[in-house]
Design a protein around this motif. Structure first.
Motif, PDB file in Angstrom:
ATOM      1  N   SER A  11       0.656  -1.197   0.029  1.00  0.00           N
ATOM      2  CA  SER A  11       0.039  -0.056   0.124  1.00  0.00           C
ATOM      3  C   SER A  11       0.835   1.166  -0.041  1.00  0.00           C
ATOM      4  O   SER A  11       2.132   1.067   0.316  1.00  0.00           O
ATOM      5  CB  SER A  11      -0.894  -0.027   1.279  1.00  0.00           C
ATOM      6  OG  SER A  11      -0.136   0.027   2.371  1.00  0.00           O
TER       7      SER A  11
ATOM      8  N   CYS B 149      -7.817   8.242   0.544  1.00  0.00           N
ATOM      9  CA  CYS B 149      -6.382   7.605   0.673  1.00  0.00           C
ATOM     10  C   CYS B 149      -5.802   7.726   2.100  1.00  0.00           C
ATOM     11  O   CYS B 149      -5.104   7.070   2.890  1.00  0.00           O
ATOM     12  CB  CYS B 149      -5.258   7.546  -0.305  1.00  0.00           C
ATOM     13  SG  CYS B 149      -5.594   6.825  -1.701  1.00  0.00           S
TER      14      CYS B 149
ATOM     15  N   LYS C  89      -5.930   2.493  -9.148  1.00  0.00           N
ATOM     16  CA  LYS C  89      -6.006   2.846  -7.404  1.00  0.00           C
ATOM     17  C   LYS C  89      -7.078   1.959  -6.964  1.00  0.00           C
ATOM     18  O   LYS C  89      -8.089   2.371  -6.957  1.00  0.00           O
ATOM     19  CB  LYS C  89      -5.634   4.370  -7.235  1.00  0.00           C
ATOM     20  CG  LYS C  89      -5.749   4.592  -5.709  1.00  0.00           C
ATOM     21  CD  LYS C  89      -5.572   5.947  -5.524  1.00  0.00           C
ATOM     22  CE  LYS C  89      -6.547   6.928  -5.960  1.00  0.00           C
ATOM     23  NZ  LYS C  89      -6.734   8.567  -5.472  1.00  0.00           N
TER      24      LYS C  89
ATOM     25  N   LEU D  11      -8.917   1.566  -3.430  1.00  0.00           N
ATOM     26  CA  LEU D  11      -9.066   2.092  -2.043  1.00  0.00           C
ATOM     27  C   LEU D  11      -9.584   0.761  -1.065  1.00  0.00           C
ATOM     28  O   LEU D  11     -10.743   0.324  -1.394  1.00  0.00           O
ATOM     29  CB  LEU D  11      -9.822   3.202  -1.884  1.00  0.00           C
ATOM     30  CG  LEU D  11     -10.488   3.668  -0.428  1.00  0.00           C
ATOM     31  CD1 LEU D  11      -9.138   4.088   0.192  1.00  0.00           C
ATOM     32  CD2 LEU D  11     -11.586   4.677  -0.663  1.00  0.00           C
TER      33      LEU D  11
ATOM     34  N   CYS E  38      -4.638   2.600   0.186  1.00  0.00           N
ATOM     35  CA  CYS E  38      -4.702   2.608  -1.179  1.00  0.00           C
ATOM     36  C   CYS E  38      -3.640   1.981  -1.737  1.00  0.00           C
ATOM     37  O   CYS E  38      -2.410   2.235  -1.079  1.00  0.00           O
ATOM     38  CB  CYS E  38      -4.488   4.289  -1.736  1.00  0.00           C
ATOM     39  SG  CYS E  38      -6.069   5.043  -1.690  1.00  0.00           S
TER      40      CYS E  38
END
Length: 176
Positions: free
Chosen positions: A43, A74, A152, A154, A169
């Protein structure tokens, strides 16, 4: 009496001088909040902690990205962790197939309602723990149906015993 009051003042001054460093350290040292983050694929906060990407204070607190439930952020709404919002920061992107397993490390195992995964505003997976206390390490296998290329993800850990959630994220290249 004059001598006694002078002695008391000296003792008070010495005691104050001795306690001052302890008080200063106590007031300036921030206790590490301990909760959880995704370690693999790395992450954004894991990349900060590992020194892969240069970040602010998140480097020392990858487990602390906590904020009110329902955010799509994020940084979990934390200005202190604003680096995590910067999509142009040079995050390492992990090549994945049509699915990936996300591994969480929990340093405080809050009872959990759900774990959710999003790409943009689309929820791609949800895992319901029904208020159970998770183990120290949690893994979720998430499919990326309908998505390709750089994305991306989340991830949101919704805890049952507070009004907050934890956010992470992860940058992936689907089909890469």
């Amino acid at each position: 009496m004059h001598r006694t009051s002078r002695t008391r003042r000296k003792l008070a001054a010495l005691a104050g001088a001795g306690l001052a460093p302890v008080l200063v350290l106590g007031l300036t040292a921030t206790p590490a909040s301990a909760h959880g983050w995704i370690t693999n694929p790395a992450s954004r906060q894991a990349q900060c902690a590992n020194g892969t990407v240069s970040c602010g204070s998140i480097k020392w607190e990858p487990q602390s990205v906590e904020g009110p439930k329902g955010l799509k952020d994020c940084a979990g709404g934390n200005a202190r962790f604003a680096d995590l919002r910067d999509d142009n920061k040079g995050w390492k992107v992990t090549d994945v197939g049509s699915s990936a397993t996300f591994n969480w490390k929990l340093t405080a195992r809050h009872r959990t309602t759900t774990w959710q995964y999003f790409i943009g505003n689309t929820k791609i997976a949800e895992f319901d723990d029904g208020g159970a206390q998770p183990p120290q390490y949690v893994s979720h296998h998430v499919g990326f149906q309908g998505f390709t290329g750089k994305q991306k993800v989340l991830a949101v850990w919704n805890v049952a015993d507070t009004a907050n959630a934890f956010y992470a994220c992860v940058d992936v290249n689907i089909g890469g």
